[in-house]
Design an enzyme around this catalytic site. Structure first.
Site, mmCIF file in Angstrom:
data_model
loop_
_atom_site.group_PDB
_atom_site.id
_atom_site.type_symbol
_atom_site.label_atom_id
_atom_site.label_comp_id
_atom_site.label_asym_id
_atom_site.label_seq_id
_atom_site.Cartn_x
_atom_site.Cartn_y
_atom_site.Cartn_z
ATOM 1 C CB SER A 38 -4.453 -26.625 -19.069
ATOM 2 O OG SER A 38 -4.729 -26.304 -17.717
ATOM 3 C CB ALA A 97 2.751 -28.167 -12.989
ATOM 4 C CD GLU A 98 -3.806 -24.470 -13.487
ATOM 5 O OE1 GLU A 98 -5.011 -24.296 -13.759
ATOM 6 O OE2 GLU A 98 -3.296 -24.110 -12.418
ATOM 7 C CB THR A 99 1.153 -24.570 -19.026
ATOM 8 O OG1 THR A 99 1.030 -23.256 -18.471
ATOM 9 C CG2 THR A 99 1.190 -24.489 -20.543
#
Length: 153
Positions: A68, A63-65
């Site tokens: 970002s 999710a953060e990848t």
């Protein structure tokens, strides 16, 4: 209308993954839509917990990848860099094999902060996890780079 800045077709996100957690978890970008970024990750020995199902931390990592990368594509990369500021995730369904596909869509694209919603589904298109990630937009040239360029920075 596209949410991306500049020519994103020329940006090879996967080329920046070697030597990072992105590579270690096997996260791949599969599609850049006008309003979303789509990636996937295999559910295997790298991404499961001892009970044999997808680790919640792996879901948060994908999710953060995606958030970002999406934030990176949505700003002028010569002037701005994005960094994760806050992330939450609701884990809704276990997955023990196959792939999970994550789609990051913008909720808010401000001058100093972005908010992205990331929906993670299994091979049967069932919702596995829903996440929200806030990115800070910093006024400095982006430092995302391929491995050979990272050494030069």
């Amino acid at each position: 209308m596209s949410v991306w800045f500049g020519d994103v077709a020329a940006v090879d996100l996967d080329a920046m993954a070697p030597g990072t957690m992105i590579e270690n978890l096997g996260i791949e970008i599969v599609e850049v839509r006008d309003d979303a970024l789509v990636g996937r990750m295999r559910v295997d020995h790298r991404t499961t917990q001892p009970a044999g199902v997808l680790h919640g931390g792996a879901s948060v990592a994908v999710a953060e990848t995606l958030a970002s990368w999406a934030g990176y594509l949505a700003v002028d990369r010569e002037k701005f860099h994005v960094v994760g500021q806050e992330i939450n995730a609701n884990h809704l369904r276990p997955v023990s094999s196959g792939w999970v596909t994550a789609t990051a869509s913008p909720v808010h694209l401000g001058r100093r902060a972005h908010v992205w919603e990331i929906r993670i589904v299994d091979d049967a298109d069932r919702l596995v996890c829903i996440s929200r990630c806030t990115l800070a937009v910093i006024e400095q040239r982006s430092s995302y780079a391929t491995p050979d360029r990272r050494l030069a920075l």
